[in-house]
Motif scaffolding. Sequence first.
Motif, PDB file in Angstrom:
ATOM      1  N   ARG A 272     -49.200  65.785  14.060  1.00  0.00           N
ATOM      2  CA  ARG A 272     -47.953  65.049  13.924  1.00  0.00           C
ATOM      3  C   ARG A 272     -47.263  64.975  15.268  1.00  0.00           C
ATOM      4  O   ARG A 272     -47.176  65.967  15.992  1.00  0.00           O
ATOM      5  CB  ARG A 272     -47.037  65.726  12.896  1.00  0.00           C
ATOM      6  N   ASP A 273     -46.781  63.809  15.591  1.00  0.00           N
ATOM      7  CA  ASP A 273     -46.016  63.592  16.816  1.00  0.00           C
ATOM      8  C   ASP A 273     -44.951  62.562  16.471  1.00  0.00           C
ATOM      9  O   ASP A 273     -45.221  61.361  16.435  1.00  0.00           O
ATOM     10  CB  ASP A 273     -46.958  63.085  17.921  1.00  0.00           C
ATOM     11  N   GLY A 274     -43.750  63.022  16.146  1.00  0.00           N
ATOM     12  CA  GLY A 274     -42.697  62.098  15.708  1.00  0.00           C
ATOM     13  C   GLY A 274     -43.053  61.503  14.365  1.00  0.00           C
ATOM     14  O   GLY A 274     -43.342  62.224  13.409  1.00  0.00           O
ATOM     15  N   SER A 275     -43.077  60.182  14.303  1.00  0.00           N
ATOM     16  CA  SER A 275     -43.421  59.524  13.044  1.00  0.00           C
ATOM     17  C   SER A 275     -44.905  59.218  12.942  1.00  0.00           C
ATOM     18  O   SER A 275     -45.359  58.628  11.963  1.00  0.00           O
ATOM     19  CB  SER A 275     -42.629  58.217  12.901  1.00  0.00           C
ATOM     20  N   PHE A 276     -45.639  59.596  13.974  1.00  0.00           N
ATOM     21  CA  PHE A 276     -47.099  59.456  13.888  1.00  0.00           C
ATOM     22  C   PHE A 276     -47.653  60.697  13.212  1.00  0.00           C
ATOM     23  O   PHE A 276     -47.433  61.820  13.674  1.00  0.00           O
ATOM     24  CB  PHE A 276     -47.707  59.306  15.289  1.00  0.00           C
ATOM     25  N   VAL A 277     -48.361  60.500  12.124  1.00  0.00           N
ATOM     26  CA  VAL A 277     -48.943  61.654  11.437  1.00  0.00           C
ATOM     27  C   VAL A 277     -50.298  61.271  10.868  1.00  0.00           C
ATOM     28  O   VAL A 277     -50.492  60.161  10.380  1.00  0.00           O
ATOM     29  CB  VAL A 277     -47.991  62.216  10.347  1.00  0.00           C
ATOM     30  N   GLY A 278     -51.244  62.196  11.008  1.00  0.00           N
ATOM     31  CA  GLY A 278     -52.573  61.928  10.485  1.00  0.00           C
ATOM     32  C   GLY A 278     -53.313  63.214  10.204  1.00  0.00           C
ATOM     33  O   GLY A 278     -52.862  64.314  10.555  1.00  0.00           O
ATOM     34  N   VAL A 279     -54.445  63.061   9.539  1.00  0.00           N
ATOM     35  CA  VAL A 279     -55.252  64.222   9.191  1.00  0.00           C
ATOM     36  C   VAL A 279     -56.648  64.086   9.770  1.00  0.00           C
ATOM     37  O   VAL A 279     -57.135  62.982   9.986  1.00  0.00           O
ATOM     38  CB  VAL A 279     -55.397  64.397   7.662  1.00  0.00           C
ATOM     39  N   VAL A 280     -57.254  65.249  10.000  1.00  0.00           N
ATOM     40  CA  VAL A 280     -58.648  65.304  10.422  1.00  0.00           C
ATOM     41  C   VAL A 280     -59.380  66.162   9.395  1.00  0.00           C
ATOM     42  O   VAL A 280     -58.878  67.222   8.996  1.00  0.00           O
ATOM     43  CB  VAL A 280     -58.777  65.929  11.833  1.00  0.00           C
ATOM     44  N   ALA A 281     -60.538  65.664   8.963  1.00  0.00           N
ATOM     45  CA  ALA A 281     -61.281  66.398   7.930  1.00  0.00           C
ATOM     46  C   ALA A 281     -62.774  66.293   8.201  1.00  0.00           C
ATOM     47  O   ALA A 281     -63.213  65.537   9.065  1.00  0.00           O
ATOM     48  CB  ALA A 281     -60.937  65.834   6.549  1.00  0.00           C
ATOM     49  N   GLN A 282     -63.529  67.062   7.424  1.00  0.00           N
ATOM     50  CA  GLN A 282     -64.982  67.110   7.629  1.00  0.00           C
ATOM     51  C   GLN A 282     -65.668  65.797   7.262  1.00  0.00           C
ATOM     52  O   GLN A 282     -66.651  65.418   7.885  1.00  0.00           O
ATOM     53  CB  GLN A 282     -65.595  68.229   6.766  1.00  0.00           C
ATOM     54  N   THR A 283     -65.167  65.154   6.207  1.00  0.00           N
ATOM     55  CA  THR A 283     -65.789  63.910   5.758  1.00  0.00           C
ATOM     56  C   THR A 283     -64.717  62.835   5.594  1.00  0.00           C
ATOM     57  O   THR A 283     -63.523  63.137   5.535  1.00  0.00           O
ATOM     58  CB  THR A 283     -66.484  64.078   4.392  1.00  0.00           C
ATOM     59  N   GLU A 284     -65.180  61.607   5.483  1.00  0.00           N
ATOM     60  CA  GLU A 284     -64.235  60.508   5.274  1.00  0.00           C
ATOM     61  C   GLU A 284     -63.462  60.703   3.981  1.00  0.00           C
ATOM     62  O   GLU A 284     -62.260  60.447   3.927  1.00  0.00           O
ATOM     63  CB  GLU A 284     -64.990  59.181   5.177  1.00  0.00           C
TER      64      GLU A 284
ATOM     65  N   SER B 176     -45.191  53.458  19.728  1.00  0.00           N
ATOM     66  CA  SER B 176     -43.775  53.377  19.348  1.00  0.00           C
ATOM     67  C   SER B 176     -43.459  54.291  18.161  1.00  0.00           C
ATOM     68  O   SER B 176     -42.346  54.279  17.650  1.00  0.00           O
ATOM     69  CB  SER B 176     -43.397  51.929  19.012  1.00  0.00           C
ATOM     70  N   GLU B 177     -44.436  55.079  17.737  1.00  0.00           N
ATOM     71  CA  GLU B 177     -44.210  55.973  16.587  1.00  0.00           C
ATOM     72  C   GLU B 177     -44.042  57.430  17.020  1.00  0.00           C
ATOM     73  O   GLU B 177     -43.753  58.293  16.188  1.00  0.00           O
ATOM     74  CB  GLU B 177     -45.400  55.880  15.613  1.00  0.00           C
ATOM     75  N   LEU B 178     -44.264  57.711  18.296  1.00  0.00           N
ATOM     76  CA  LEU B 178     -44.291  59.098  18.781  1.00  0.00           C
ATOM     77  C   LEU B 178     -42.886  59.707  18.854  1.00  0.00           C
ATOM     78  O   LEU B 178     -41.882  59.003  18.806  1.00  0.00           O
ATOM     79  CB  LEU B 178     -44.950  59.148  20.169  1.00  0.00           C
TER      80      LEU B 178
ATOM     81  N   LYS C 294     -41.479  60.946  21.405  1.00  0.00           N
ATOM     82  CA  LYS C 294     -40.830  60.224  22.514  1.00  0.00           C
ATOM     83  C   LYS C 294     -41.424  58.830  22.516  1.00  0.00           C
ATOM     84  O   LYS C 294     -42.406  58.556  23.206  1.00  0.00           O
ATOM     85  CB  LYS C 294     -41.143  60.915  23.844  1.00  0.00           C
ATOM     86  N   PRO C 295     -40.835  57.954  21.730  1.00  0.00           N
ATOM     87  CA  PRO C 295     -41.501  56.648  21.530  1.00  0.00           C
ATOM     88  C   PRO C 295     -41.362  55.736  22.747  1.00  0.00           C
ATOM     89  O   PRO C 295     -40.369  55.795  23.470  1.00  0.00           O
ATOM     90  CB  PRO C 295     -40.745  56.067  20.337  1.00  0.00           C
ATOM     91  N   PHE C 296     -42.348  54.938  22.963  1.00  0.00           N
ATOM     92  CA  PHE C 296     -42.226  53.850  23.933  1.00  0.00           C
ATOM     93  C   PHE C 296     -41.528  52.695  23.229  1.00  0.00           C
ATOM     94  O   PHE C 296     -41.726  52.493  22.034  1.00  0.00           O
ATOM     95  CB  PHE C 296     -43.610  53.393  24.398  1.00  0.00           C
ATOM     96  N   PRO C 297     -40.713  51.943  23.964  1.00  0.00           N
ATOM     97  CA  PRO C 297     -40.134  50.756  23.319  1.00  0.00           C
ATOM     98  C   PRO C 297     -41.246  49.805  22.910  1.00  0.00           C
ATOM     99  O   PRO C 297     -42.298  49.773  23.550  1.00  0.00           O
ATOM    100  CB  PRO C 297     -39.264  50.137  24.416  1.00  0.00           C
ATOM    101  N   ARG C 298     -40.995  49.060  21.842  1.00  0.00           N
ATOM    102  CA  ARG C 298     -42.039  48.145  21.411  1.00  0.00           C
ATOM    103  C   ARG C 298     -42.084  46.939  22.333  1.00  0.00           C
ATOM    104  O   ARG C 298     -41.051  46.345  22.642  1.00  0.00           O
ATOM    105  CB  ARG C 298     -41.808  47.704  19.975  1.00  0.00           C
ATOM    106  N   PHE C 299     -43.266  46.587  22.756  1.00  0.00           N
ATOM    107  CA  PHE C 299     -43.442  45.436  23.641  1.00  0.00           C
ATOM    108  C   PHE C 299     -43.276  44.154  22.825  1.00  0.00           C
ATOM    109  O   PHE C 299     -43.929  43.973  21.801  1.00  0.00           O
ATOM    110  CB  PHE C 299     -44.827  45.485  24.283  1.00  0.00           C
ATOM    111  N   ILE C 300     -42.385  43.290  23.279  1.00  0.00           N
ATOM    112  CA  ILE C 300     -42.181  42.020  22.579  1.00  0.00           C
ATOM    113  C   ILE C 300     -43.172  40.997  23.138  1.00  0.00           C
ATOM    114  O   ILE C 300     -43.201  40.745  24.343  1.00  0.00           O
ATOM    115  CB  ILE C 300     -40.732  41.505  22.788  1.00  0.00           C
ATOM    116  N   ALA C 301     -43.954  40.436  22.243  1.00  0.00           N
ATOM    117  CA  ALA C 301     -45.064  39.574  22.679  1.00  0.00           C
ATOM    118  C   ALA C 301     -44.579  38.461  23.606  1.00  0.00           C
ATOM    119  O   ALA C 301     -43.526  37.856  23.390  1.00  0.00           O
ATOM    120  CB  ALA C 301     -45.762  38.970  21.464  1.00  0.00           C
ATOM    121  N   ALA C 302     -45.376  38.227  24.647  1.00  0.00           N
ATOM    122  CA  ALA C 302     -45.030  37.240  25.673  1.00  0.00           C
ATOM    123  C   ALA C 302     -46.065  36.117  25.674  1.00  0.00           C
ATOM    124  O   ALA C 302     -46.946  36.070  24.816  1.00  0.00           O
ATOM    125  CB  ALA C 302     -44.981  37.924  27.031  1.00  0.00           C
ATOM    126  N   ASN C 303     -45.923  35.216  26.636  1.00  0.00           N
ATOM    127  CA  ASN C 303     -46.870  34.110  26.766  1.00  0.00           C
ATOM    128  C   ASN C 303     -47.364  34.048  28.200  1.00  0.00           C
ATOM    129  O   ASN C 303     -46.563  34.037  29.124  1.00  0.00           O
ATOM    130  CB  ASN C 303     -46.191  32.780  26.420  1.00  0.00           C
TER     131      ASN C 303
END
Lengths: 157, 716
Positions: B233-245, B453-455, B457-466
């Motif tokens: 877990r890092d801020g709002s980023f959260v995940g699991v690691v396991a032996q199998t899918e 942007s979920e961490l 210490k989040p990075f600001p979200r990049f607004i798509a450019a052209n």
Amino acid sequence: MSERLSLRVNGVERTPELDPALPLLALLRGELDLMGARFGCGAGQCGACNVLVEGRAVASCETPLWAVAGKDVVTVEGLGTPERPHALQEAFVAEQAIQCGYCVSGILISAAALLARNPDPSAAEVREALDRNLCRCGAHNRMVRAVLRAVTAGQPA
Amino acid sequence: MSAPANVPASAQGAVLFPGNLRANPRLSQWLRFSRDGRVEVSPGKVEIGQGILTALAQIVADELDVELARLRVVPASTARSPNEGVTSGSLSVQDCGLALRYVSAEARALFLAAAAERLGIPAEALSVADGEISGPGNTRTSYWELAEDVSLDRDATCAAEPKPPAARSVAGSAAARLDIPDKVLGRARFIHDLVLRGMLHGRVLRPEAPRARLVALEEGSARVLPGFVALVRDGSFVGVVAQTEHAAEAALAHLGAGASWSAGEALPDEAGLKAWLKSQPAETKVVDSREAARPALPARTMRRAYSRPYLAHASIAPSCAVAQWSDSGLHVWSHCQGVFHLRADLALVLAIPAEKIVVEHVEGAGCYGHNGADDVALDAALLARGAGGRPVRVQWSRADELARAPFGAAQLVEIEADLDERGEIVAWRHDIWGNGHVARPGRNEIPTLLAASELQKPFPRFIAANPPLATGGGADRNAVPLYDLPAWRITNHRLLAMPLRTSSLRSLGAFANVFAIECFLDELAAERGEDPLALRLRYLRDPRARAVLEAAAARAGWGGPKREGFGRGLAFARYKNTGAYCAVVAEVEGEAEIRVRRLIIAVDVGEAINPDGVVNQVEGGAIQATSWTLKEAVRFDRERVTSNSWESYPILTFSEVPAVEVEIIPRPDEKPVGAGEAAHGPTAAAVANAVHDLLGVRVRDLPITRERVIAAMEAA
């Protein structure tokens, strides 16, 4: 949880010890190292994981192991080999009938099931048989041609 | 953008570097010969389902005079490949292909020089057949014998001229794709099939509402499940690691049940999308303008608005990556479009030097732009931190793929044409509203990867450019008419708010712009009572443009009798105004539910390296565009994206796919350009024009669904 199951995969007797609620796809891609059936959606909506069970095309991602106990399963690896490819596999190469190829295992399986029950399908019947298989690259027409080519190849001249 | 447009060697003989050779001049980065009769070809471009590696091998085989079977094309890696930026924009053949053509020609010359010295015969008297070098008096050697004597660890000089078109035999032929046999035999080739020793499986928990923050997490029940390895877990980023899918998925379900999220960022009202697009803060830029030498007074102005919704990439495979940490740094396996670009963003997020990261390309399923491949690579890198040095494979779910990967931006296009009293165009204005079309990694000071942007210490979200129009543009791609109109002003309004994340999807803004321009011209032709083909030809000077239109029209029997109950429509574009020319005639039927029955296409891609590959790409593009045109829209309510399964995001099925005929206009002496995005815009417009021909109504908002057709009939 785990149980000893017995089934036949590509002609080989298998007796995995696994949770019978696990999907067939997990056995194929895991313990059996058969990577031909692909995960696409996990809900039986795209056909990428299709395999033959007793000759019928089914989505292995949502077929539990208990449902195939004692049954005969054929994956795309079981259709043919590099030395002796299935007529469908030869036809797909001849027609260059893929783009990315992720969906093609399931499509070959659906086509094989069709040809087993209808050896001389029309183009419309081929399309209908493949309607539950999704292709995103737009190789549909080539695949239909390839299936029809395999039909012709299988017929006496 | 990466490399500038390629520059062919000039007629004066000055040495100019083609393709991506200028940035990567070392010959050994591209080609390696071995004693056992093999040539390793190492392009920086990657296979994304388009057959590019075969086309590149064909170019090399021709210049070297070796059989295709001797070539082994290795996937791109930051550890060894030339940096060719991103595999995008239909540029691989022109950038990478031309570089390889010059590299191969130079390698051949170096080998011939070495052979000449060894055999005591002038190089001009030697010939090469499948790598065997022979000369008068039965003298012979080979690339393979000389492999260790000829060093390619030198910079290209481009002094060796590639073969003239007429001397090529492999490039220009319909060579069988190198990857197809493996794929029809079900062999492991995809990243999803990669199994590394000790590999673990990870899954990331994400909220349904975009940008929601993780407020509380009850994690105890996940930790006690069989196969559980780690929770990261890092801020709002959260995940699991396991032996199998399946253990990872079971743990994820437990985590999900124990997670509380804040509200997310409000989404627009889907039913009022066009009004929303025009109401947002935007950066407005005049993209291009042209003044008439003698401005004519308009008699009237014709105004129309066209739109397309957000579109999903909807690849058949969910995005997947493997990552492994070691003392030397991070190793990532990814199906991204640019290994160096992904590495740059990973370095930013993980705060380690890029040199500590290796990103290696492994094929994924068909890639149609900037999808979730890069995002899932960061997911894997973050989860692998909890795996004690073991590799972690992360695979997104179908819902992730359809709802959390970047979308192609929704776009509103308004066109105004000032007409003189004869109904001729005297001035043209084209305004675009929508988000930017590029938020690719590795190009900015902040990363664009989802988890960044979920961490904590989040990075600001990049607004798509052209990107600038000079390198193909983004929202404004193909907005400047190729038609010779006396005056125009093209304006883009790039949104500065981005509630739904957007980035590059095949053809970028060209899809909506071509749809708009080509429908507008049909509407104008109808008002004037003029044939739409004749009107286009009057305004087109470029003979290659006219040629594709005339070829498609002739093949379709344009102007001749139509089948009862069918409508016919036509459209044209030159992709990016610098790439492939493409004209499409569509035949449709239906009373409200539209079926596209046939697409007749003529295309000019310059030199067609692999004609069958070109046909395959154009046909595939046209079928995908038919799916976008008739069926596709990302669905959402005010909180979340609701189109997260194949049921809620349907695509064209086998029975719905039209017959497609593709005619290639042969141009062996013209620069080769990509084919994969040429048909998208013209297909959409040709279908809409055919619907009008059939039913007499205009549907200007995509997709052309039964509901839209009925609404247009009721309004008529």
